[in-house]
Write a protein that holds these residues in place. Structure first.
Motif, PDB file in Angstrom:
ATOM      1  N   ALA A  17       0.835  -1.204   0.000  1.00 30.05           N
ATOM      2  CA  ALA A  17       0.000   0.000   0.000  1.00 30.05           C
ATOM      3  C   ALA A  17       0.868   1.252   0.000  1.00 30.05           C
ATOM      4  CB  ALA A  17      -0.934   0.002   1.204  1.00 30.05           C
ATOM      5  N   GLY A  18       1.966   1.235   0.738  1.00 31.88           N
ATOM      6  CA  GLY A  18       2.887   2.366   0.736  1.00 31.88           C
ATOM      7  C   GLY A  18       3.504   2.599  -0.637  1.00 31.88           C
ATOM      8  N   VAL A  19       3.905   1.521  -1.290  1.00 36.55           N
ATOM      9  CA  VAL A  19       4.439   1.634  -2.649  1.00 36.55           C
ATOM     10  C   VAL A  19       3.357   2.139  -3.597  1.00 36.55           C
ATOM     11  CG1 VAL A  19       5.395   0.324  -4.591  1.00 36.55           C
ATOM     12  CG2 VAL A  19       6.220  -0.106  -2.287  1.00 36.55           C
ATOM     13  N   GLY A  20       2.139   1.685  -3.410  1.00 34.04           N
ATOM     14  CA  GLY A  20       1.025   2.147  -4.237  1.00 34.04           C
ATOM     15  C   GLY A  20       0.745   3.628  -4.050  1.00 34.04           C
ATOM     16  N   VAL A  21       0.816   4.108  -2.817  1.00 34.92           N
ATOM     17  CA  VAL A  21       0.579   5.529  -2.550  1.00 34.92           C
ATOM     18  C   VAL A  21       1.665   6.381  -3.207  1.00 34.92           C
ATOM     19  CG1 VAL A  21       0.568   7.281  -0.732  1.00 34.92           C
ATOM     20  CG2 VAL A  21      -0.769   5.195  -0.456  1.00 34.92           C
ATOM     21  N   VAL A  22       2.917   5.973  -3.064  1.00 34.49           N
ATOM     22  CA  VAL A  22       4.018   6.727  -3.685  1.00 34.49           C
ATOM     23  C   VAL A  22       3.870   6.727  -5.203  1.00 34.49           C
ATOM     24  CG1 VAL A  22       6.521   6.743  -4.041  1.00 34.49           C
ATOM     25  CG2 VAL A  22       5.587   6.361  -1.766  1.00 34.49           C
ATOM     26  N   THR A  23       3.518   5.599  -5.774  1.00 34.99           N
ATOM     27  CA  THR A  23       3.305   5.518  -7.217  1.00 34.99           C
ATOM     28  C   THR A  23       2.103   6.365  -7.638  1.00 34.99           C
ATOM     29  OG1 THR A  23       4.174   3.276  -7.151  1.00 34.99           O
ATOM     30  CG2 THR A  23       3.031   3.913  -9.148  1.00 34.99           C
ATOM     31  N   GLY A  24       1.067   6.377  -6.821  1.00 30.62           N
ATOM     32  CA  GLY A  24      -0.108   7.199  -7.111  1.00 30.62           C
ATOM     33  C   GLY A  24       0.220   8.673  -7.120  1.00 30.62           C
ATOM     34  N   ALA A  26       3.128   9.973  -7.795  1.00 27.53           N
ATOM     35  CA  ALA A  26       3.895  10.214  -9.023  1.00 27.53           C
ATOM     36  C   ALA A  26       2.973  10.252 -10.246  1.00 27.53           C
ATOM     37  CB  ALA A  26       4.952   9.129  -9.198  1.00 27.53           C
ATOM     38  N   SER A  27       1.990   9.375 -10.284  1.00 22.93           N
ATOM     39  CA  SER A  27       1.041   9.362 -11.401  1.00 22.93           C
ATOM     40  C   SER A  27       0.236  10.657 -11.450  1.00 22.93           C
ATOM     41  CB  SER A  27       0.080   8.179 -11.277  1.00 22.93           C
ATOM     42  OG  SER A  27       0.764   6.961 -11.417  1.00 22.93           O
ATOM     43  N   ILE A  28      -0.160  11.156 -10.295  1.00 24.78           N
ATOM     44  CA  ILE A  28      -0.905  12.413 -10.243  1.00 24.78           C
ATOM     45  C   ILE A  28      -0.035  13.560 -10.748  1.00 24.78           C
ATOM     46  CG2 ILE A  28      -1.961  14.086  -8.673  1.00 24.78           C
ATOM     47  CD1 ILE A  28      -2.690  11.577  -6.927  1.00 24.78           C
ATOM     48  N   GLY A  29       1.249  13.513 -10.407  1.00 25.70           N
ATOM     49  CA  GLY A  29       2.150  14.586 -10.797  1.00 25.70           C
ATOM     50  C   GLY A  29       2.379  14.705 -12.288  1.00 25.70           C
ATOM     51  N   VAL A  30       2.310  13.591 -13.011  1.00 30.30           N
ATOM     52  CA  VAL A  30       2.638  13.639 -14.443  1.00 30.30           C
ATOM     53  C   VAL A  30       1.451  13.401 -15.370  1.00 30.30           C
ATOM     54  CG1 VAL A  30       5.013  12.915 -14.001  1.00 30.30           C
ATOM     55  CG2 VAL A  30       3.296  11.195 -14.577  1.00 30.30           C
ATOM     56  N   HIS A  31       0.293  13.083 -14.832  1.00 35.42           N
ATOM     57  CA  HIS A  31      -0.823  12.684 -15.700  1.00 35.42           C
ATOM     58  C   HIS A  31      -1.297  13.791 -16.632  1.00 35.42           C
ATOM     59  CE1 HIS A  31      -3.574  14.893 -13.078  1.00 35.42           C
ATOM     60  NE2 HIS A  31      -4.483  14.744 -14.023  1.00 35.42           N
ATOM     61  N   VAL A  42      -0.718   5.721 -15.987  1.00 31.53           N
ATOM     62  CA  VAL A  42      -1.759   4.724 -15.742  1.00 31.53           C
ATOM     63  C   VAL A  42      -1.278   3.316 -16.106  1.00 31.53           C
ATOM     64  CG1 VAL A  42      -4.072   3.985 -16.444  1.00 31.53           C
ATOM     65  CG2 VAL A  42      -3.622   6.380 -16.013  1.00 31.53           C
ATOM     66  N   GLY A  43      -0.510   3.193 -17.170  1.00 34.91           N
ATOM     67  CA  GLY A  43      -0.064   1.884 -17.627  1.00 34.91           C
ATOM     68  C   GLY A  43       0.901   1.196 -16.673  1.00 34.91           C
ATOM     69  N   ALA A  44       1.809   1.957 -16.077  1.00 34.40           N
ATOM     70  CA  ALA A  44       2.785   1.354 -15.165  1.00 34.40           C
ATOM     71  C   ALA A  44       2.124   0.758 -13.919  1.00 34.40           C
ATOM     72  CB  ALA A  44       3.853   2.377 -14.793  1.00 34.40           C
ATOM     73  N   PRO A  45       1.209   1.468 -13.257  1.00 38.83           N
ATOM     74  CA  PRO A  45       0.543   0.839 -12.109  1.00 38.83           C
ATOM     75  C   PRO A  45      -0.312  -0.369 -12.496  1.00 38.83           C
ATOM     76  CG  PRO A  45       0.310   3.202 -11.979  1.00 38.83           C
ATOM     77  CD  PRO A  45       0.906   2.893 -13.306  1.00 38.83           C
ATOM     78  N   TYR A  46      -0.940  -0.308 -13.667  1.00 41.69           N
ATOM     79  CA  TYR A  46      -1.718  -1.468 -14.109  1.00 41.69           C
ATOM     80  C   TYR A  46      -0.805  -2.661 -14.359  1.00 41.69           C
ATOM     81  CZ  TYR A  46      -6.408   0.388 -14.470  1.00 41.69           C
ATOM     82  OH  TYR A  46      -7.655   0.871 -14.164  1.00 41.69           O
ATOM     83  N   ALA A  47       0.343  -2.425 -14.988  1.00 45.41           N
ATOM     84  CA  ALA A  47       1.291  -3.517 -15.235  1.00 45.41           C
ATOM     85  C   ALA A  47       1.806  -4.087 -13.923  1.00 45.41           C
ATOM     86  CB  ALA A  47       2.445  -3.015 -16.091  1.00 45.41           C
ATOM     87  N   ALA A  48       2.075  -3.226 -12.956  1.00 49.62           N
ATOM     88  CA  ALA A  48       2.543  -3.704 -11.651  1.00 49.62           C
ATOM     89  C   ALA A  48       1.453  -4.506 -10.937  1.00 49.62           C
ATOM     90  CB  ALA A  48       2.977  -2.521 -10.787  1.00 49.62           C
ATOM     91  N   ALA A  49       0.214  -4.063 -11.031  1.00 48.62           N
ATOM     92  CA  ALA A  49      -0.880  -4.783 -10.373  1.00 48.62           C
ATOM     93  C   ALA A  49      -1.118  -6.148 -11.020  1.00 48.62           C
ATOM     94  CB  ALA A  49      -2.161  -3.957 -10.410  1.00 48.62           C
ATOM     95  N   ALA A  68      -4.603   7.083  -3.250  1.00 49.01           N
ATOM     96  CA  ALA A  68      -3.866   8.331  -3.460  1.00 49.01           C
ATOM     97  C   ALA A  68      -4.544   9.191  -4.515  1.00 49.01           C
ATOM     98  CB  ALA A  68      -2.423   8.028  -3.862  1.00 49.01           C
ATOM     99  N   VAL A  69      -5.000   8.565  -5.591  1.00 51.57           N
ATOM    100  CA  VAL A  69      -5.669   9.317  -6.659  1.00 51.57           C
ATOM    101  C   VAL A  69      -6.998   9.873  -6.158  1.00 51.57           C
ATOM    102  CG1 VAL A  69      -6.743   9.122  -8.934  1.00 51.57           C
ATOM    103  CG2 VAL A  69      -4.520   8.059  -8.521  1.00 51.57           C
ATOM    104  N   LEU A  70      -7.753   9.072  -5.439  1.00 45.70           N
ATOM    105  CA  LEU A  70      -9.052   9.536  -4.966  1.00 45.70           C
ATOM    106  C   LEU A  70      -8.932  10.625  -3.905  1.00 45.70           C
ATOM    107  CD1 LEU A  70     -10.976   6.143  -4.931  1.00 45.70           C
ATOM    108  CD2 LEU A  70     -11.059   7.957  -6.641  1.00 45.70           C
ATOM    109  N   VAL A  71      -7.907  10.564  -3.065  1.00 46.06           N
ATOM    110  CA  VAL A  71      -7.692  11.631  -2.090  1.00 46.06           C
ATOM    111  C   VAL A  71      -7.309  12.928  -2.811  1.00 46.06           C
ATOM    112  CG1 VAL A  71      -6.111  12.403  -0.265  1.00 46.06           C
ATOM    113  CG2 VAL A  71      -7.181  10.166  -0.121  1.00 46.06           C
ATOM    114  N   ALA A  72      -6.544  12.827  -3.872  1.00 42.30           N
ATOM    115  CA  ALA A  72      -6.166  14.024  -4.639  1.00 42.30           C
ATOM    116  C   ALA A  72      -7.379  14.674  -5.291  1.00 42.30           C
ATOM    117  CB  ALA A  72      -5.131  13.663  -5.699  1.00 42.30           C
ATOM    118  N   LEU A  73      -8.417  13.911  -5.535  1.00 39.45           N
ATOM    119  CA  LEU A  73      -9.618  14.473  -6.152  1.00 39.45           C
ATOM    120  C   LEU A  73     -10.440  15.323  -5.189  1.00 39.45           C
ATOM    121  CD1 LEU A  73     -10.789  11.386  -8.193  1.00 39.45           C
ATOM    122  CD2 LEU A  73      -9.903  13.516  -9.092  1.00 39.45           C
TER     123      LEU A  73
END
Length: 124
Positions: A17-24, A26-31, A42-49, A68-73
């Motif tokens: 979950a911690g790795v997911g939050v950090v990745t989230g 980063a995804s928010i920062g560049v999306h 979006v593709g990198a987290p899906y591939a990791a999952a 992380a994405v939903l909290v940013a919303l």
């Protein structure tokens, strides 16, 4: 697959979950930079999952990234939003919801204990 010791499953869940939050984050920062960055975000987290084994690790990563994405919303105290109301912003929201559902749906189902005769119980 053998069962994990009781505490190790929770530890794997928290680390993933911690790795997911950090990745989230980063995804928010560049999306919103470009469609290429969005596909990577979006593709990198899906591939990791998909690559993670079903269970604690996949659920932790998927729910951490989606969380992380939903909290940013929710927005910022200043009144503006981190995720804009554009096609990429709405696509990121949809991707977060789909990944959360994928992480939950692919959790392994516990096995029922067979009765004494070795067969599964009959429902009448």
């Amino acid at each position: 697959m053998s069962r994990l010791p009781r505490g190790l499953g929770w530890l794997l869940l928290l680390v993933a979950a911690g790795v997911g939050v950090v990745t989230g984050v980063a995804s928010i920062g560049v999306h919103d930079k470009s469609w290429g960055w969005f596909l990577l975000a979006v593709g990198a987290p899906y591939a990791a999952a998909v690559a993670a084994p079903p269970g604690w690790v996949r659920a932790g990563f998927g729910l951490g990234w989606s969380g992380a994405v939903l909290v940013a919303l929710l927005g910022r105290p200043e009144g503006d939003y981190v995720v804009t109301a554009t096609a990429r912003g709405y696509a990121l929201l949809l991707a977060a919801l789909v990944l959360a559902v994928f992480a939950i749906v692919t959790l392994p189902v516990g096995r029922r204990a067979a009765d004494e005769s070795g067969s599964s119980p009959q429902v009448s």
